[in-house]
Scaffold this motif. Structure first.
Motif, PDB file in Angstrom:
ATOM      1  N   GLN B 291     -11.157   0.069   5.655  1.00  0.00           N
ATOM      2  CA  GLN B 291     -10.617   0.998   6.650  1.00  0.00           C
ATOM      3  C   GLN B 291     -11.619   1.198   7.799  1.00  0.00           C
ATOM      4  O   GLN B 291     -11.235   1.245   8.963  1.00  0.00           O
ATOM      5  N   ARG B 312      -2.153   1.429   8.977  1.00  0.00           N
ATOM      6  CA  ARG B 312      -1.046   2.294   8.510  1.00  0.00           C
ATOM      7  C   ARG B 312      -0.819   2.117   7.017  1.00  0.00           C
ATOM      8  O   ARG B 312      -0.561   3.066   6.288  1.00  0.00           O
ATOM      9  N   ASP B 315      -3.331   3.985   5.134  1.00  0.00           N
ATOM     10  CA  ASP B 315      -2.967   5.420   5.107  1.00  0.00           C
ATOM     11  C   ASP B 315      -1.905   5.677   4.041  1.00  0.00           C
ATOM     12  O   ASP B 315      -1.947   6.677   3.327  1.00  0.00           O
ATOM     13  N   ASP B 318      -2.276   6.486   0.105  1.00  0.00           N
ATOM     14  CA  ASP B 318      -2.367   7.830  -0.477  1.00  0.00           C
ATOM     15  C   ASP B 318      -1.143   8.143  -1.334  1.00  0.00           C
ATOM     16  O   ASP B 318      -1.180   9.024  -2.187  1.00  0.00           O
TER      17      ASP B 318
END
Lengths: 312, 759
Positions: B291, B312, B315, B318
């Motif tokens: 990242q 994205r 992200d 998660d």
């Protein structure tokens, strides 16, 4: 004490009565003077073999559930195939208007295709169709105060608002008249009235809310499983669905003084369980479970006696 | 000409800071005023180069020079404005439009670039830089016409360095190392003659060495002597590590690249992407590091869709649950582990089945290929296909089901596709076989052999045994379209007809099946050993099987003829009978449907995929009132590999009703491998397992059912109570039975269980 006039009725009126009638739902057909539940089931025009076959099967399944529930053929009117004409439907509703009183309940299931041209909904029948306005007026003319109208046809959402009324629950297969594809709701609604999967509280009776929840979920699942966009979104309007017993799963038992006493005891225990549940967050979990277990054991023993008495 | 290009907009991100671009210019279309600045840049004098470009930007009157200077300074917004002005001032100049097009290439706006190149060619059909621009975009899209364009450029200008480098790169990517090297040698002669920088050629020469197994290339030293900050000397070979699936080695080289050239954004992006592919021991830390590099790449190059999409995706991780599991024997501390990354909505539902299959595959392949994995394995299942696509290629829209990056398997989850659309268990099995063939050969296995072993293992040991060969493959076999074994990789890399990739998969699977049948399973193992030693397919076959590739092809041809000759002969009449069976069924002519389906199955019994005659035969038996025959037909359908979930559920139901509980359990377990997201499946399977005295397994099914948040909560708690009761755990029995009765106080069966446990 459960009022005699309410026994056998489809609708339960209060929290305490909810519990009481869970058991009361087991009782045999009430005398003529009592409030009664009447069914009208209409299987519309399929237009092609595939749909004719499906609508016939759904209509038959609903009729079986209705008969199982009320136990009397005289209170279950079924119109299907060539017999399901507009005139026959008018006649059936007129007869119900004669036959029922204010204390009675009415459940109407419409299965088949519907259409909506932007202004008028029509239920497709052999011969001339019947439009939503006329059907709404005919239903309003039936004195039975508590009504459940299930319109499982395509475009049925068009009548949701127009048919809504006090003490009436309206269920439609689609969100609006714009959802015009053939629906799957009826298939799952019929299934809901015959499976204990939809009987969430396991009291042997399926309420309109339970059946709606079951059928709606099945409809959504079926589209999701296929990976296709859902072309129907079932809707429910009205606030009596959770109290409207629309189908019975268990056998009917005799209505005797001894049975009534047992039911009273059962109702009392149910009330105590409901009260305890309200205090769930106040009590230590072990304490809560111990008390709950005690009440549930008592309830199970009473239930056993009811079942044994009923089986005799 | 009409100024169509005037309306082009360079989509620039506000966050993009100016950053000096390092780009080597070989073309004669670059204004000569820039040469001195360029030379300073090429030799690593970046500060001097920057001052030089700035001076030009401030003082030069030619807007074309300003555009180039701004671009070299990394001020793309200003460059775009200058190019726009330049095109208005020199509307008939093809070079200006081409240079502007190259700016769009730099910002990944290929479609706009293509328009500008095409406009240039309308003005001057022989404008080589524009043709080369089209070729470079086409090469990035793996289009067939790339070579034709490059050839056209070289015909116009045989000494065009850019064309030779593109040709060399393409050759190297296609495994034609000698051909690529020849181009590079010629390109080096040209740049030396012209005094142009040799840096890119050195980087590609280092890549040639890498592809030849030489890791310490002398070309690296030469490039660094010319420019100590030339990051591509590492990044270019790293690319060839990536395409030969050596992701960890690639990441190391990308690390070196960004160390000496911290603003090499593409290398940061590639480092991020390849870190995500290569490290299976510390996935959390790896994701964090990836990242960081991707975010850094984004700051410098916010136009890369791959970078944005991957950020994205990171992200969205998660929303996934990462679980680490010890070895199959239950030793949690054992190393290596199996690590699962499943979406939180599916984790509790899929985890037991994914874990069981991964563990079983590891045990199976270790035994069959004599190779023990020494590192952890990660399996990731994505409920959104586009997330899987981004994970795989950085971009949505790929048509794959699964992919293996050495120790890491990523694939579509069950819910990414319609129920029954794909057999997720087989896909996972296939990918896990890749883990073994890649790791056992240090990633040197050729594509065809890795795919071949995976397909062969699907058929022979997978959760859906039996060959599953699409009909068009039989047609290709009939048309003699199979490739010689030594050329089979081309069927995957450069297909020449529609569906050739699928045909190649099947051919590769059949070849492995043939090798195992003729020379034994250990021969496949021997092939892997030889690939690991660096041998090519011809050599590996000769050493492992003792035949030449030509002899092998001849014997394989005989095998295919023996195995499929009858099927090929019967294909047409089989299709006619099958179609007639379905048509008769549609008309309700059940006796005829039965007769046609029976005939179809007599001709080609192993066809169990879409439109199988077995399914119409079942229906016909039912319609004709012969339930027993319908049951036996369903059994036969399954025995031959049929896996339609509805048919298997029906079979399980019939078996269960007829008292064949054990067989019903096996059938429902098959359904899990294709359509596990059905509540009814787990309820029925759990009930049967409980009835069969397998309470521990029933409990798993009920726990999965509970994780699906079913409509009927009382039932699931009652089922859990029953399983715990059978497992003699009174506390959990009580907990769940109370829960069931709390929801449904009148639940008779739950009442009975409660009375039983309190007595």
């Amino acid at each position: 004490m459960v009022a005699a006039a309410a026994l056998g009725s489809a609708v339960r009126m209060s929290a305490a009565r909810v519990a009481g009638l869970c058991a009361a739902g087991l009782l045999a057909a009430a005398p003529v003077t009592r409030a009664e539940l009447f069914y009208l089931i209409v299987g519309g025009l399929g237009g092609e073999a595939l749909y004719d076959e499906a609508f016939t099967a759904q209509t038959e399944s609903l009729a079986e559930a209705a008969l199982r529930t009320v136990g009397e053929e005289s209170r279950v009117a079924v119109l299907a195939g060539a017999d399901a004409s507009r005139d026959a439907l008018r006649a059936s509703l007129a007869e119900l208007a004669e036959q029922t009183g204010e204390a009675d309940s009415l459940a109407v299931f419409l299965v088949g295709h519907g259409s909506y041209d932007g202004a008028q909904y029509k239920f497709n029948l052999p011969g001339p169709d019947i439009d939503g306005n006329e059907l709404g007026e005919l239903l309003a003319a039936v004195p039975a105060r508590t009504q459940l109208i299930v319109n499982a046809t395509s475009a049925s959402g068009a009548v949701l608002e127009d048919w809504s009324a006090e003490n009436r629950t309206v269920i439609t297969a689609t969100r609006s008249g714009a959802e015009r594809n053939a629906t799957r709701f009826a298939e799952h609604w019929a299934e809901a009235l015959s499976t204990d999967e939809s009987d969430l509280d396991k009291n042997g009776m399926i309420t309109a809310q339970e059946a709606f929840d079951y059928a709606s979920r099945k409809v959504a699942d079926s589209y999701e499983t296929e990976g296709t966009l859902a072309t129907e979104h079932p809707q429910l309007a009205g606030d009596t669905a959770a109290r409207f017993d629309v189908a019975r799963l268990t056998a009917r038992v005799a209505d005797t003084p001894r049975m009534q006493a047992l039911i009273d005891e059962l109702v009392g225990l149910e009330g105590q369980i409901a009260e305890l549940r309200l205090r769930r967050d106040e009590l230590p979990i072990e304490d809560y479970q111990t008390r709950l277990q005690g009440l549930l054991v008592q309830l199970a023993l009473v239930q056993q006696q009811i079942d044994e008495a009923g089986a005799q | 000409m009409k100024l169509r290009a005037r309306h082009l907009w360079l989509v620039l991100a506000i966050v993009a800071p100016p950053s000096q671009a390092f780009r080597i210019e070989y073309g004669a279309d670059r204004p000569a005023e820039l040469a001195a600045c360029d030379q300073a840049l090429y030799t690593g004098q970046r500060a001097e180069a920057r001052s030089c470009y700035r001076a030009l930007l401030a003082s030069n009157d030619d807007v074309r020079v300003k555009a180039e200077a701004a671009r070299s300074l990394g001020d793309l917004r200003a460059a775009n404005g200058f190019f726009q002005t330049a095109v208005e001032a020199w509307p008939e100049d093809p070079a200006v439009r081409t240079r502007w097009g190259e700016l769009f290439v730099e910002t990944h706006q290929d479609n706009e670039a293509v328009r500008l190149f095409q406009e240039s060619l309308e003005l001057a059909p022989d404008h080589a830089p524009a043709i080369l621009g089209l070729a470079s975009i086409s090469a990035g899209r793996f289009e067939d016409r790339t070579r034709a364009w490059v050839d056209e450029v070289l015909e116009l200008d045989p000494d065009n360095v850019g064309a030779r480098l593109l040709l060399a790169r393409m050759s190297l990517e296609e495994g034609e190392v000698d051909a690529g090297d020849e181009q590079l040698t010629r390109a080096l002669e040209i740049v030396e003659e012209r005094g142009l920088p040799p840096l890119e050629i050195h980087a590609l020469k280092a890549s040639v060495d890498l592809l030849r197994g030489i890791e310490q290339s002398p070309w690296t030293e030469r490039a660094l002597a010319y420019n100590a900050g030339f990051g591509e000397i590492y990044a270019t070979p790293a690319h060839f590590y990536v395409i030969t699936r050596r992701y960890r080695e690639a990441a190391e080289l990308y690390r070196s690249a960004v160390e000496i050239q911290p603003d090499l954004w593409a290398a940061h992006a590639e480092l991020g992407v390849n870190l995500l592919r290569g490290d299976c021991e510390n996935p959390e830390a790896t994701v964090a590091e990836a990242q960081r590099h991707l975010a850094f790449a984004y700051q410098g190059d916010p136009y890369s869709a791959q970078t944005v999409n991957t950020l994205r995706l990171i992200d969205s991780l998660d929303n996934f649950v990462l679980t680490r599991h010890g070895s199959a024997d239950g030793d949690e501390a054992a190393d290596p582990s199996v690590i699962l990354r499943l979406h939180r909505d599916e984790d509790l539902v899929l985890r037991p089945y994914v874990l069981e299959l991964v563990n079983r595959s590891i045990e199976t392949f270790a035994r069959r290929y004599g190779f023990e994995l020494e590192e952890s394995v990660i399996a990731e299942l994505y409920p959104e296909h586009d997330d899987f696509a981004v994970r795989t290629a950085g971009l949505p829209g790929i048509g794959l089901l699964g992919v293996t990056f050495g120790c890491l398997v990523a694939m579509d989850s069950v819910s990414a596709r319609a129920e029954g659309d794909f057999h997720w268990g087989t896909t996972l099995w296939h990918e896990m076989a890749h883990v073994f063939t890649l790791r056992a050969t240090d990633h040197l296995v050729p594509r065809w052999f890795s795919e071949g072993v995976s397909v062969y293992e699907e058929w022979s040991t997978g959760p859906l045994p039996g060959r599953h060969i699409p009909l068009h493959v039989f047609e290709a076999i009939g048309e003699d379209k199979l490739l010689p074994v030594a050329e089979l990789d081309q069927g995957f890399i450069r297909p020449t007809y529609e569906n050739q990739v699928v045909v190649s998969y099947m051919q590769a699977g059949l070849i492995c099946e043939f090798i195992a049948a003729n020379w034994g399973q250990t021969s496949l193992q021997a092939m892997l050993v030889h690939y690991r030693e660096g041998l090519d397919t011809g050599e590996a076959i000769e050493r492992s099987l003792g035949v030449t590739p030509e002899q092998f092809d001849a014997e394989f041809g005989e095998y295919v003829a023996a195995e499929f000759g009858t099927v090929l002969d019967n294909l047409e009449p089989w299709q006619r009978a099958r179609d007639a069976a379905w048509e008769s069924a549609a008309q309700g002519a059940w006796s005829e449907a039965l007769a046609q389906a029976t005939r179809a199955n007599d001709l080609f019994a192993d066809y169990v995929d879409e439109g199988s005659a077995w399914l119409v035969k079942v229906r016909a038996h039912d319609e004709l009132g012969d339930a027993e025959a319908a049951l036996q037909t369903l059994r036969e359908y399954r025995r031959r590999g049929g896996y339609a979930p509805a048919a298997l559920m029906q079979l399980a139901g019939r078996l269960s009703e007829s008292g064949s509980g054990a067989e019903a359990i096996a059938v429902l377990e098959d359904v899990i491998q294709v359509a596990p997201l059905q509540e009814d499946l787990h309820a029925r399977l759990g009930d049967l397992l409980l009835e069969a005295g397998r309470a521990d397994q029933a409990l798993v099914e009920y726990q999965v059912l509970a994780a699906m948040n079913p409509h009927d909560q009382a039932s699931v708690h009652f089922r859990l109570a029953q399983a715990w009761h059978a497992l003699e755990d009174l506390n959990l029995t009580r907990e769940h039975v109370l829960h069931a009765l709390e929801i449904a106080p009148h639940y008779r069966e739950a009442q009975q269980l409660l009375l039983e446990i309190v007595r």
